[in-house]
Motif scaffolding. Structure first.
Motif, mmCIF file in Angstrom:
data_model
loop_
_atom_site.group_PDB
_atom_site.id
_atom_site.type_symbol
_atom_site.label_atom_id
_atom_site.label_comp_id
_atom_site.label_asym_id
_atom_site.label_seq_id
_atom_site.Cartn_x
_atom_site.Cartn_y
_atom_site.Cartn_z
ATOM 1 N N SER A 1 0.834 -1.201 0.000
ATOM 2 C CA SER A 1 0.000 0.000 0.000
ATOM 3 C C SER A 1 0.872 1.256 0.000
ATOM 4 O O SER A 1 0.558 2.240 -0.673
ATOM 5 C CB SER A 1 -0.905 0.029 1.232
ATOM 6 N N HIS A 2 1.970 1.183 0.757
ATOM 7 C CA HIS A 2 2.872 2.336 0.805
ATOM 8 C C HIS A 2 3.538 2.558 -0.552
ATOM 9 O O HIS A 2 3.724 3.694 -0.995
ATOM 10 C CB HIS A 2 3.949 2.127 1.876
ATOM 11 N N PHE B 1 1.167 4.209 -2.768
ATOM 12 C CA PHE B 1 1.024 5.608 -2.362
ATOM 13 C C PHE B 1 2.159 6.449 -2.952
ATOM 14 O O PHE B 1 1.928 7.512 -3.546
ATOM 15 C CB PHE B 1 1.021 5.685 -0.833
ATOM 16 N N GLN C 1 -5.474 2.106 -4.857
ATOM 17 C CA GLN C 1 -4.632 2.925 -3.980
ATOM 18 C C GLN C 1 -3.733 3.863 -4.801
ATOM 19 O O GLN C 1 -3.533 5.026 -4.437
ATOM 20 C CB GLN C 1 -3.796 2.025 -3.076
ATOM 21 N N THR D 1 -4.261 7.946 -4.780
ATOM 22 C CA THR D 1 -3.182 8.865 -4.403
ATOM 23 C C THR D 1 -2.972 9.915 -5.490
ATOM 24 O O THR D 1 -2.827 11.111 -5.195
ATOM 25 C CB THR D 1 -1.874 8.084 -4.169
ATOM 26 N N TRP E 1 -9.499 2.854 1.954
ATOM 27 C CA TRP E 1 -8.122 2.558 1.557
ATOM 28 C C TRP E 1 -7.872 1.070 1.355
ATOM 29 O O TRP E 1 -7.315 0.661 0.355
ATOM 30 C CB TRP E 1 -7.145 3.144 2.583
#
Lengths: 116, 605
Positions: free
Chosen positions: A12-13, A16, B28, B32, B80
């Protein structure tokens, strides 16, 4: 923790960060694009020619042609109310064509008129 | 006895949405990108696009856009990721669920009723009695009748279940539940409304979560099994125009997919809410109770109720004056007798409320549970449907329900705001803020509805110019928004939810106004039967907006054709599309006011 496990945990990071990078790229491209420059103001000669052309085009029976002519003439600095009184001896269609030519010329898109 | 919904008995609920990791990652990523582009757009709007010649118009719109953007960020946070709570096998004994005793589990099923048709409640009783469990279990079904009806008592006795009533209606449903809790002792409590019909495996599928001693309650999705399915365009055209019409319908559906007319006219399908919004609050421990179809650990509810009670007695006792006449030693100050008297008097004024006496007792009770720092109770959204229920069958019932949701949530937000109080984690605060913010959204939605109308009537532009620079900033944001939320809500259609949210702005505004004026949001029981009547008055604001917007568009086109320079082509296209979307959204609500069930579905006993 293996690399694979780390990627699974941090996916997920990663998304992002990728999202931020992509958005940053889009923003940078738009921001660095040359800003559209407004067309230069019409010269006195252009306005005078447009005034005559508008006087002819405003006699057109087609409302949409008149509307277009009004828009073009307005952009060329013609005082629409005052100009409507004079009526040159050209057809409304020719008047509209002249206005379109003048407007395009002002925006710098028309073929330059060769010097006489 | 046959009801209109008897024909739907064979319907079975859809499975929960499958969790796809690639789609979640794409969501996601795009979310973003969308948020970053949105931040860029909003910054540009404030810095470079405000029309200072029409500040009264330009400023409210940019404020509305900013507030909506904040809501978008909260909603993105909510959606999310999916992280379901791990399922565990059904426990056999109380000791498997954190208790001390090695005895079978006891469960109370509460069926709360007030004035619903008795035969409807009988169906819920029958299904509750049919609950199965793989181990011996002490299962007791209770009818909680706040209507004090002898006929309801007779049915409860005939079905062999307990009947509980009381002499008043204090606290409405929450008070009804409290009264039942005082008279029962099950380890777990299943809360059902009069029309909540459990599927047999409900307990087997959910009690396993309670193996974790910190799990306070399980919420299962509401599934409305009577939602009108509508009729396909092909069938309608075939019925009206014959075989040729059927061919036209088939051709249209062949291009754009199946079109169903009259399907779910009130947008009652709760899949978006439970399968997307609530389920994705699990990771932050922020799924909240929605009343019916939830299972509670009695210990948790009582633990928190007692903590709150003690807390309130302590605080109220400190700040309220003392009735000195009751003091044995007049004039005494801080002696033990005085303190005891103060506490005793405060205790007399406070009530122990396992479920908060509030119109939104379910979410309010959850907030109290979540902010209890001593135990850190957990809530779980179980994604499988375990019960079936009836949907609001008319616009009046639907409006009452939505008004209660909006008013209750806003009342909590404005009077006992959990965001500003200690106890919740940051993620929980953001999740609850997302819920409250969505109800405040009606205020900026009103600005979004009026903005194109103002432009089309007056030619005043809320932005400096509808130039290529404007579109270069706005379009990437809008396009990525559509793409992101298409993936974020993959598996369901988000369109109906969006237009319903926009079109229901008068209900939220009315609720907000009522809360701001300090009016109590009433507790009317949501009717379970179709209400007859003309509901056009309920959608008058939407109908007026449709008409005014259409008129504004006509005026804008006319003035553009006349060559009025402020009605630019770009401005007309942007505001025309905006108006069209607003009219479509409003029309969904107006159509709902005229909706009637097909004649052959109105069967009743």
């Amino acid at each position: 923790m293996t690399l694979r496990e780390g990627l699974v945990r941090g996916r997920s990071h990663i998304m992002f960060i990728l999202g931020l990078v992509t958005a940053g790229t889009i923003i940078a491209r738009v921001e660095s694009a040359p800003a559209p420059t407004p067309p230069p103001p019409a010269s006195a000669a252009q306005t005078e020619a447009a005034t005559w052309a508008w006087a002819a085009a405003s006699r057109s029976p087609s409302a949409s042609d008149v509307a277009l002519a009004r828009q073009l003439a307005g952009g060329l600095g013609v005082r629409l109310d005052a100009a409507a009184s004079g009526a040159p001896a050209i057809s409304p269609a020719a008047g509209l064509a002249a206005l379109e030519g003048l407007a395009a010329n002002r925006r710098g898109r028309a073929t330059p008129v060769p010097p006489r | 006895m046959s009801f209109y919904f008897s024909r739907f008995e064979a319907r079975r609920p859809p499975p929960p949405l499958a969790h796809s990791v690639p789609i979640e990652l794409l969501w996601q990523f795009l979310a973003t990108v969308n948020l970053a582009l949105g931040a860029w757009y909003i910054t540009w709007r404030w810095g470079h696009s405000i029309n200072f010649h029409a500040l009264w118009f330009s400023l409210p719109l940019v404020v509305a856009e900013t507030l909506a953007y904040f809501g978008l960020a909260l909603f993105t946070f909510n959606l999310w990721r999916v992280k379901d709570y791990p399922r565990r096998p059904a426990p056999a004994l109380v000791s498997d669920c954190g208790g001390d005793e090695a005895r079978p589990i006891s469960v109370d099923v509460f069926i709360a009723t007030y004035n619903e048709e008795e035969e409807l409640v009988r169906l819920s009783i029958i299904d509750a009695r049919a609950l199965t469990y793989p181990y011996p279990i002490d299962l007791r079904v209770h009818v909680l009748d706040d209507g004090r009806r002898p006929s309801m008592r007779a049915i409860a006795e005939a079905e062999g279940v307990n009947y509980i009533s009381r002499s008043n209606n204090i606290g409405f449903k929450a008070g009804n539940l409290r009264n039942a809790m005082e008279q029962t002792y099950g380890d777990f409590i299943v809360i059902c409304d009069a029309d909540t019909r459990c599927f047999p495996a409900m307990l087997e599928n959910t009690l396993g979560y309670f193996r974790d001693p910190n799990v306070a309650f399980i919420q299962t999705p509401h599934w409305f099994y009577d939602i009108p399915e509508g009729e396909s365009l092909r069938d309608i055209l075939k019925r009206r125009l014959g075989g040729f019409g059927g061919l036209i319908g088939a051709a249209i559906e062949g291009v754009i997919g199946e079109v169903r007319i009259g399907e779910d006219p009130y947008v009652n399908d709760s899949k978006l809410f439970f399968d997307i919004i609530q389920r994705r609050r699990n990771w932050a421990n922020a799924a909240f109770c929605c009343g019916a179809a939830s299972i509670h650990r009695r210990e948790a509810v009582m633990f928190v109720a007692l903590s709150e009670y003690a807390d309130q007695v302590e605080h109220v006792g400190e700040r309220e004056p003392i009735n000195m006449s009751a003091l044995p030693l007049p004039g005494a100050r801080e002696d033990p007798a005085l303190r005891a008297l103060r506490t005793w008097q405060a205790a007399q004024r406070q009530e122990l409320t396992p479920y908060k006496f509030h119109v939104s007792e379910d979410i309010y009770t959850t907030i109290v549970l979540h902010r209890d720092q001593s135990r850190r109770w957990l809530s779980v959204l179980h994604p499988d449907v375990e019960t079936r229920q009836l949907s609001p069958q008319d616009l009046l019932t639907w409006t009452i329900q939505r008004f209660k949701y909006a008013g209750g949530s806003l009342d909590i937000f404005l009077h006992d705001n959990p965001i500003s109080r200690p106890g919740l984690s940051l993620a929980q605060k953001l999740m609850y803020l997302c819920t409250f913010w969505s109800y405040l959204g009606a205020t900026w939605n009103l600005v979004f509805i009026l903005a194109p109308v103002i432009f089309l009537f007056t030619g005043l532009s809320p932005v400096d110019a509808y130039s290529s620079v404007f579109f270069a900033h706005a379009l990437p944001f809008l396009v990525t928004n559509e793409l992101a939320f298409m993936l974020g809500t993959w598996g369901i259609s988000g369109y109906k939810g969006k237009v319903s949210y926009l079109a229901s702005f008068p209900i939220s505004l009315r609720a907000l106004w009522a809360v701001l004026r300090g009016q109590q949001i009433k507790f009317p029981v949501t009717p379970k039967q179709r209400q007859e009547g003309n509901f056009l008055s309920l959608v008058l604001p939407q109908a007026v907006i449709m008409g005014v917007t259409a008129l504004a568009f006509a005026v804008g086109v006319f003035r553009h054709l006349r060559g009025e320079t402020q009605f630019t082509t770009a401005g007309l296209i942007a505001n025309g599309c905006w108006s069209f979307y607003n009219i479509l959204a409003m029309s969904s609500m107006v159509r709902a006011a005229f909706w009637n069930p097909p004649k052959d579905e109105e069967t009743s006993a």
